[in-house]
Design an enzyme around this catalytic site. Structure first.
Site: not given
Ligand code: OKS
Ligand code: ZN
Length: 345
Positions: A162, A198, A200, A287
């Site tokens: 991120h 991931d 996200h 995740d």
């Protein structure tokens, strides 16, 4: 596969983050890496400390004023006064639309907002130390490919995907995957693919390489209409300028099962094959696991063996960099499964 770890990861240990209006213990904490390291060691992997300094590479993917802020942030916070060492700084104001981000304010919390996309990346005394050592570990893994290794794994935290050119966010400070990709570019790879698996969307990695034709970014992630980071990761984002066509987002609905997820992985691998990359960097978030407390895909522990095998099938020298994954006790087995799936394929 050769495995690097971040021996200073534990120095980044903020206590709390904000979650649904409450201050809760950080999901992204040192026990995550401890579980991964324990599982790797139990399966006979030797953990190597970083042996490369990524300073030069960092300057190519992050802005100088952001790096300068991050390196001095905790000292700036302490200098505000007595007792600051027992309190965590959080941003409370951000330069959104119509506000200016070209002038760095003097006020520390205002600077923190300037260099943050959210209030979800709490700083601690060792944040810079841990993040820098982690980025060094990612560069060290990349360096082994140039030395002829088929693959290298980097177990580290804080995660990185991120973190954008000049901001932190989503527990991330320095973009470890981007460091690995840029290191490979600087050491003989003409084209590099980054595959982010991931849960996200890796908004930071996408933004760092969005206008570049030498790095392809491909991501499979929860649809940003409902999932963090919300403001990037849609299918229509395909790259800009020279990088037009060099970005592929494959958003999937929350609740997606393994069959659908692996079908998206096939699309991702096809795009990477067409790109003609010389090396692959995998942002390995775990995740996507069905037991993850903050994510909503449904991959089982055995699916990570299959993921590793498919990644090997891409046929490129590969760096795997740990990103998210918050079912800490399962994280070690899930990570080792990716490695062993890769090695046994
Ligand atoms: C709320 C939590 C925000 C979610 C951050 C997601 C971190 C992650 N403060 N990225 O891959 O796993
Ligand atoms: Zn994640």
């Amino acid at each position: 596969m050769i495995t690097f770890h971040n021996p200073l990861q534990h120095t980044h240990a903020p206590e709390h983050e904000f979650f649904r209006g409450e201050r809760v213990p950080c999901f992204e904490n040192p026990t995550r890496a401890a579980y991964v390291e324990a599982a790797l060691t139990a399966r006979g992997h030797v953990l190597h400390p970083p042996d490369v300094d990524c300073t030069e590479v960092l300057a190519k993917i992050h802005a100088p004023r952001y790096l300068a802020f991050l390196a001095s942030a905790w000292q700036q916070w302490l200098s505000l006064g007595e007792g600051q060492d027992r309190v965590q700084p959080f941003p409370s104001v951000w330069p959104v639309r119509t506000l200016r981000s070209d002038i760095e304010p003097d006020n520390f919390i205002a600077k923190l907002g300037l260099y943050s996309m959210d209030n979800g990346s709490p700083l601690a005394a060792g944040t810079w130390t841990a993040a820098k050592a982690g980025a060094d570990a990612a560069a060290s893994a990349a360096a082994r490919l140039a030395a002829g290794e088929r693959a290298a794994f980097c177990s580290t935290r804080p995660p990185g995907h991120h973190a954008g050119p000049d901001f932190m966010g989503g527990y991330c400070f320095l973009n470890n995957a981007a460091v690995a990709a840029q290191w490979l570019r600087d050491h003989g790879a003409a084209r590099v693919a980054v595959l982010d698996v991931d849960y996200h969307h890796g908004n930071g990695t996408q933004s760092i390489f969005y206008d570049r034709a030498d790095v392809l970014f491909v991501s499979i992630h929860g649809d940003p209409r409902t999932e963090y980071p919300f403001y990037l990761g849609h299918a229509g984002e395909t790259g800009a300028g020279l990088g037009a066509g060099c970005n592929l987002n494959l958003p999937l609905p929350a609740g997606t099962d393994a069959a659908t997820w692996f079908a998206a992985l096939e699309q991702a691998c096809a795009r990477i094959a067409a790109f003609g990359a010389d090396a692959l960097v995998v942002s390995l978030g775990l995740d996507t696991y069905e037991g993850d407390p903050i994510s909503r895909f449904r991959l089982a522990t055995t699916d990570f063996l299959r993921l590793g095998a498919r990644l090997r099938g891409v046929g490129l020298p590969t760096v795997l960099v740990l990103e998210g994954g918050y079912a800490a006790a399962a994280l070690g087995t899930n990570a080792v499964n990716v490695l062993e799936g890769f090695e046994q394929a």
